[in-house]
Design an enzyme around this catalytic site. Structure first.
Site, mmCIF file in Angstrom:
data_model
loop_
_atom_site.group_PDB
_atom_site.id
_atom_site.type_symbol
_atom_site.label_atom_id
_atom_site.label_comp_id
_atom_site.label_asym_id
_atom_site.label_seq_id
_atom_site.Cartn_x
_atom_site.Cartn_y
_atom_site.Cartn_z
ATOM 1 N N ARG A 199 18.879 106.570 3.071
ATOM 2 C CA ARG A 199 18.496 106.764 4.477
ATOM 3 C C ARG A 199 17.525 105.673 4.921
ATOM 4 O O ARG A 199 17.309 105.476 6.119
ATOM 5 C CB ARG A 199 17.814 108.119 4.687
ATOM 6 C CG ARG A 199 18.601 109.370 4.365
ATOM 7 C CD ARG A 199 19.980 109.368 4.965
ATOM 8 N NE ARG A 199 20.943 108.858 3.990
ATOM 9 C CZ ARG A 199 22.171 108.443 4.313
ATOM 10 N NH1 ARG A 199 22.558 108.440 5.573
ATOM 11 N NH2 ARG A 199 22.999 107.997 3.382
ATOM 12 N N ASP A 238 37.193 112.256 8.076
ATOM 13 C CA ASP A 238 35.924 111.602 7.758
ATOM 14 C C ASP A 238 35.154 112.463 6.754
ATOM 15 O O ASP A 238 35.380 113.672 6.659
ATOM 16 C CB ASP A 238 35.112 111.435 9.047
ATOM 17 C CG ASP A 238 33.956 110.468 8.890
ATOM 18 O OD1 ASP A 238 33.890 109.780 7.854
ATOM 19 O OD2 ASP A 238 33.115 110.408 9.807
ATOM 20 N N GLU A 239 34.236 111.856 6.005
ATOM 21 C CA GLU A 239 33.401 112.576 5.025
ATOM 22 C C GLU A 239 34.260 113.451 4.104
ATOM 23 O O GLU A 239 33.970 114.626 3.865
ATOM 24 C CB GLU A 239 32.352 113.439 5.744
ATOM 25 C CG GLU A 239 31.451 112.679 6.696
ATOM 26 C CD GLU A 239 30.416 111.820 5.996
ATOM 27 O OE1 GLU A 239 30.481 111.701 4.761
ATOM 28 O OE2 GLU A 239 29.539 111.268 6.689
ATOM 29 N N LYS A 288 31.767 103.037 7.658
ATOM 30 C CA LYS A 288 33.008 103.815 7.546
ATOM 31 C C LYS A 288 33.476 104.352 8.893
ATOM 32 O O LYS A 288 34.683 104.398 9.165
ATOM 33 C CB LYS A 288 32.831 104.968 6.561
ATOM 34 C CG LYS A 288 31.825 106.019 6.988
ATOM 35 C CD LYS A 288 31.730 107.136 5.969
ATOM 36 C CE LYS A 288 30.716 108.181 6.391
ATOM 37 N NZ LYS A 288 31.013 108.758 7.710
ATOM 38 N N THR A 289 32.547 104.767 9.758
ATOM 39 C CA THR A 289 32.946 105.287 11.065
ATOM 40 C C THR A 289 33.602 104.194 11.893
ATOM 41 O O THR A 289 34.573 104.434 12.622
ATOM 42 C CB THR A 289 31.722 105.858 11.814
ATOM 43 O OG1 THR A 289 31.104 106.862 11.008
ATOM 44 C CG2 THR A 289 32.137 106.469 13.141
ATOM 45 N N GLN A 323 28.059 110.678 -2.333
ATOM 46 C CA GLN A 323 27.332 111.410 -1.306
ATOM 47 C C GLN A 323 27.847 112.840 -1.146
ATOM 48 O O GLN A 323 27.626 113.474 -0.113
ATOM 49 C CB GLN A 323 27.412 110.675 0.037
ATOM 50 C CG GLN A 323 26.751 109.317 0.017
ATOM 51 C CD GLN A 323 26.716 108.665 1.384
ATOM 52 O OE1 GLN A 323 25.947 109.042 2.262
ATOM 53 N NE2 GLN A 323 27.561 107.658 1.572
#
Length: 747
Positions: free
Chosen positions: A600, A219-220, A33-34, A250
């Site tokens: 993770r 973002d997020e 996504k980044t 998330q």
């Protein structure tokens, strides 16, 4: 200048090229996504010829901000004029420029938790309320109100009929706000709250910012609270170009105000929104992703999606149910040693993830005994150390003389013999005469606020502060060095002969080095600008060094990180999911925490639980977490059946020998690895009972013949099968079958 699109898959490319109007990108864990957000900004500048000064990119952490800036520097070079910052830094920048419009000046102080706690405690003392029992409760309510953008009166209207101490909360909230205002200070939540207030009350400021930031990226997005969403909504209203990236699966920060509804209902708030989905994972193996998908699909409130990867192979996820927490720790550490020896892993490749900090002790002890280096994420951060905060407090007073909390912190450090009583008398004098504390101090020789020797002691502080204010126009690093020398921090710490104080002095020297480096990067920066930068550092102190050390961390603290090998420990009911989450319908967020923990892992994943755990100073029987069976693909009906069988078994009801001490517990020699599916499946015979179990209520009090008074924190089943989990202050949690248990409900 051309963009190289070879690094993007088709879904990422389509999201990047969708530049006009509201856009939602649902980006699963590890889906890049980044990269998409960064390329989208570069695409606007290079292909669409948008002035980079009209583009805003908001992140949630300093680390993410730095990574995005580095990527855009590589893509745009000298043309990277895009404003990239965290929400709080962005709002601090706006307020520094426009704070005067809402009654502050540009030199306002930003209070950290310790400053806020002192200010709140002072208000409680003035109101003659018990600071010990109310402070944390009221602080929580104030934070909730500010995160939702509510004034004290608006919040009171919401809680007055539901919350026991609503009147006290309202009164203290108002006084606390007045205290901050008189100190020309804002707490951390105010950076958002006051920015929203500014934009709502000053249409010209809003229009100016709207014209500056015509393309807004967040973002997020799943981590935004109500105020953050209101801010970006207002800023984007004129041009309509709001690009948000996130993953509802998330969203794990509901406890600090994040609203998963912002991303779940984005298309309802913006009916013309375009939605893109990124589900190809570039981080984990297929087996790990299957485990993650198995868990998260049990949530009802989510966008339907399933992670996949083009990778092949990978080892199976391993599950382990230990006899007790000591065996669980040994199993994890032995796996770490074995993987290092057999496959060449390094310490930095391992993460031990836990739901609550208290579970870290056994891992720390074992790793220390084996001389394996480790770190615990979320520990004490550099800028939060007392000695650093003391230097910062002196700088705050010079920058903002109205900051009474900073004055109270340093007025007797180094020791000058000025006690709390003298400070309270000066504060009372200031209140009675409508003055600031600094005014009382500067006129201490003539105003009669204090008498006798106390005047001379305060006069010493007055002369020091006056001298420092007189030197505030020095270059920043020179002023900092002058301040540390004038206050004589070196003597204060090195004269004690204590090693810990020597270390504190070394920390101050390191802080001076930091100021010098900051000054070199920002040669014209003022004291106020530096202080605002420092105030925003602890907010997301997620920096992880590259040292070769094992990571022990809570699951919340590793969001955004990845490790080759992940151990998820302590997967037991009432720990994960927590008892509170089950009582407050928060299991779905707990499941999202599990999903984050699983994703993770890059190469290997281990999930463990313990049948017995030392908690609340006693050995307690534990029920394996529902998340373990879900991870293996278990159906909910089967999970409920297994849990019921476990809870009604002797072991599950906590019948163990009270004489057995923690250090004496050893697993039976013939006990092998046991998973949730292998738990006991037979129920003991229970004699019929005519006991009226309907009198037992969730949250109600009970009395037990042995354990005394307790509170019901969970109820399961019905009728003769109704079971309750009771929390006893001295004994911890116990599970009972209510039809036969020696429990009496309190009326």
């Amino acid at each position: 200048m051309l963009l190289d699109y070879s690094y993007l898959n088709d879904a990422q490319k389509q999201a990047m090229q969708d530049t006009e109007g509201p856009v939602l990108v649902l980006a699963g864990a590890g889906s890049g996504k980044t990269r998409v957000l960064t390329y989208r900004v570069a695409y606007l500048v290079i292909e669409k010829r948008v002035d980079p000064r009209h583009i805003l990119a908001i992140t949630f952490t300093n680390k993410a901000t730095g990574e995005m800036r580095e990527r855009l520097d590589r893509l745009l070079g000298d043309n990277n004029k895009v404003w990239i910052s965290t929400f709080h830094s962005f709002c601090a920048m706006i307020l520094k420029r426009f704070a005067v419009r809402i009654g502050y000046n540009e030199n306002f102080s930003i209070y950290d938790d310790s400053d806020s706690n002192r200010a709140l405690a002072k208000v409680l003392r003035q109101k003659h309320l018990d600071a010990g029992s109310l402070k944390d409760t009221i602080k929580g309510h104030i934070g909730t109100a500010k995160n939702e953008g509510l004034t004290p009166d608006q919040y009171y209207a919401r809680i007055k009929d539901e919350v026991k101490d609503a009147d006290d909360i309202h009164e203290v909230f108002i006084a606390y706000e007045e205290q901050l205002k008189s100190n020309n200070a804002m707490d951390f939540d105010d950076l958002l709250h006051k920015t929203k207030e500014l934009l709502e009350s000053c249409s010209d400021v809003l229009e100016q910012l709207q014209n500056r930031y015509r393309y807004i990226h967040v973002d997020e997005f799943q981590d935004t609270n109500g105020v953050q969403f209101d801010i970006v909504r207002m800023l984007s209203d004129k041009w309509g170009n709001l690009f948000v990236v996130g993953d509802d699966d998330q969203s794990i920060y509901g406890w600090r105000g994040a609203k998963v509804e912002n991303i779940l209902h984005f298309d309802k708030l913006y009916p013309n929104a375009k939605i893109h989905k990124l589900f190809q994972n570039y981080r984990s193996t297929p087996n790990i992703l299957t485990c993650a998908n198995n868990v998260i699909r049990n949530n009802a409130e989510r966008h339907e999606k399933e992670l996949f990867t083009s990778k092949t192979g990978g080892v199976k996820v391993e599950y382990f149910t230990a006899y007790n927490d000591r065996q669980e720790t040994q199993w994890i550490i032995e796996n770490i040693k074995s993987l290092k020896r057999m496959y060449g892993y390094s310490n930095k490749d391992f993460a031990i993830l836990i739901r609550v900090n208290s579970l870290s002790r056994s891992f720390e002890n074992t790793l220390s005994s084996l001389r394996i280096k480790y770190r615990v994420l979320g520990g004490f951060k550099f800028f939060e150390r007392k000695e650093i905060q003391d230097v910062i407090a002196y700088m705050r007073v010079v920058s903002n003389v109205k900051d009474a909390e900073a004055i109270a912190r340093i007025i007797n450090f180094p020791r000058r013999g000025i006690g709390d009583t003298s400070v309270e008398r000066m504060l009372e004098y200031a209140r009675m005469h409508g003055e600031d504390l600094i005014d009382v101090i500067l006129k201490i020789n003539v105003n009669g606020a204090l008498g006798g020797a106390a005047v001379n002691k305060v006069n010493e502080f007055r002369l020091l502060i006056s001298d420092l204010i007189g030197h505030k126009d020095l270059p920043l690093h020179e002023f900092a060095e002058y301040l540390v020398g004038k206050v004589n921090f070196e003597y204060a710490y090195t004269s004690t002969g204590k090693e810990e104080d020597e270390n504190r002095w070394e920390n101050i020297l390191e802080f001076l080095k930091h100021i010098k480096e900051y000054s070199e990067a920002h040669p014209d920066a003022s004291i106020t600008e530096f202080l605002q930068t420092v105030s925003l550092v602890p907010e997301r102190g997620e920096e992880v060094r590259d040292d070769d050390i094992v990571t022990i961390a809570t699951m919340h603290s590793v969001k955004g990180l990845e490790f080759k090998v992940v151990f998820i420990a302590g997967c037991e009911e009432d720990i994960f999911p927590s008892a509170r989450s089950k009582n407050e319908n928060g299991v779905e967020e707990e499941r999202r925490v599990m999903y984050v923990a699983i994703t993770r892992a890059q190469e290997r994943l281990y999930i463990s639980s313990s049948r017995q755990r030392f908690r609340f100073n006693r050995v307690q029987s534990m029920l394996p977490s529902r998340f373990m069976e879900e991870a293996k693909g278990g159906q909910q009906s089967k999970i409920d059946e297994l849990r019921k069988k476990w809870e009604t078994h002797d072991f599950g009801r906590g019948r163990y020998d009270d004489s057995v001490m923690f250090d004496d517990i050893t697993p039976p020699a013939n006990r092998g690895r046991e998973t949730f599916a292998q738990l006991p499946t037979t129920q003991p015979a229970i004699k019929p009972s005519n006991k009226d179990v309907s009198r037992f209520k969730l949250g109600g009090g009970v009395t037990h013949n042995t354990y005394g008074e307790g509170k019901i924190i969970m109820i399961a089943g019905s009728g003769a099968d109704m079971q309750a989990t009771v929390l006893f202050p001295k004994w911890g949690t116990k599970k009972f079958l209510l039809a036969v248990a020696p429990l009496t409900p309190k009326e």
